[in-house]
Enzyme design. Sequence first.
Site, mmCIF file in Angstrom:
data_model
loop_
_atom_site.group_PDB
_atom_site.id
_atom_site.type_symbol
_atom_site.label_atom_id
_atom_site.label_comp_id
_atom_site.label_asym_id
_atom_site.label_seq_id
_atom_site.Cartn_x
_atom_site.Cartn_y
_atom_site.Cartn_z
ATOM 1 C CE1 TYR A 49 19.139 41.665 24.885
ATOM 2 C CE2 TYR A 49 20.218 43.613 25.781
ATOM 3 C CZ TYR A 49 19.073 42.915 25.478
ATOM 4 O OH TYR A 49 17.859 43.457 25.759
ATOM 5 C CG ASN A 88 8.850 37.854 26.104
ATOM 6 O OD1 ASN A 88 9.144 36.845 26.706
ATOM 7 N ND2 ASN A 88 8.747 39.015 26.684
ATOM 8 C CB CYS A 107 13.132 40.243 28.577
ATOM 9 S SG CYS A 107 11.759 39.143 28.305
ATOM 10 C CG HIS A 108 13.035 42.281 34.014
ATOM 11 N ND1 HIS A 108 11.970 41.425 33.815
ATOM 12 C CD2 HIS A 108 13.553 41.999 35.230
ATOM 13 C CE1 HIS A 108 11.866 40.662 34.911
ATOM 14 N NE2 HIS A 108 12.807 40.981 35.771
ATOM 15 C CD GLU A 120 14.098 40.834 39.303
ATOM 16 O OE1 GLU A 120 15.245 40.663 38.898
ATOM 17 O OE2 GLU A 120 13.104 40.340 38.769
#
Length: 113
Positions: free
Chosen positions: A32, A55, A63-64, A92
């Site tokens: 962040y 969002n 966002c993850h 991912e």
Amino acid sequence: MSSVDANQTKDGFFAHVYEVVEQIPLGMVATYGQVATLAGGMGKARFVGFALHANPRPGIIPCHRVVFADGSLTSGFAFGGIDAQRRLLEGEGVNFLADGRVDLATCRWSAGT
DNA sequence: AATTTGACGCTTT
DNA sequence: AAAAGCGCCAAAT
């Protein structure tokens, strides 16, 4: 109306946050604070969280891929559980530590990479 | 219009 | 080393 476009002046910092977050490549994560800094607001890390929670672009803003400065994931109530988020990041290609934290040592995203 | 809260981060005790 | 508090500044009530 000012000389500026009436199309972009409304979001300001938030828009920058979305831009930055969208730039995060797959298999990488950003904190962040880092996003806040890249967005032009060092110290506004909290707004990054706000912006992401807003969002405005579901499915577009990963966002993850945004985690805490120490690599821990968001407080549990997001995404349907940290375990879900962890699962996603793992899918991912993000490596995780035994503590359940993201391996920032390997997957920390940098602007321009 | 003012007050409270807030997906955080860093410093200090 | 761990825990607590304070700070940022904007949006929502």
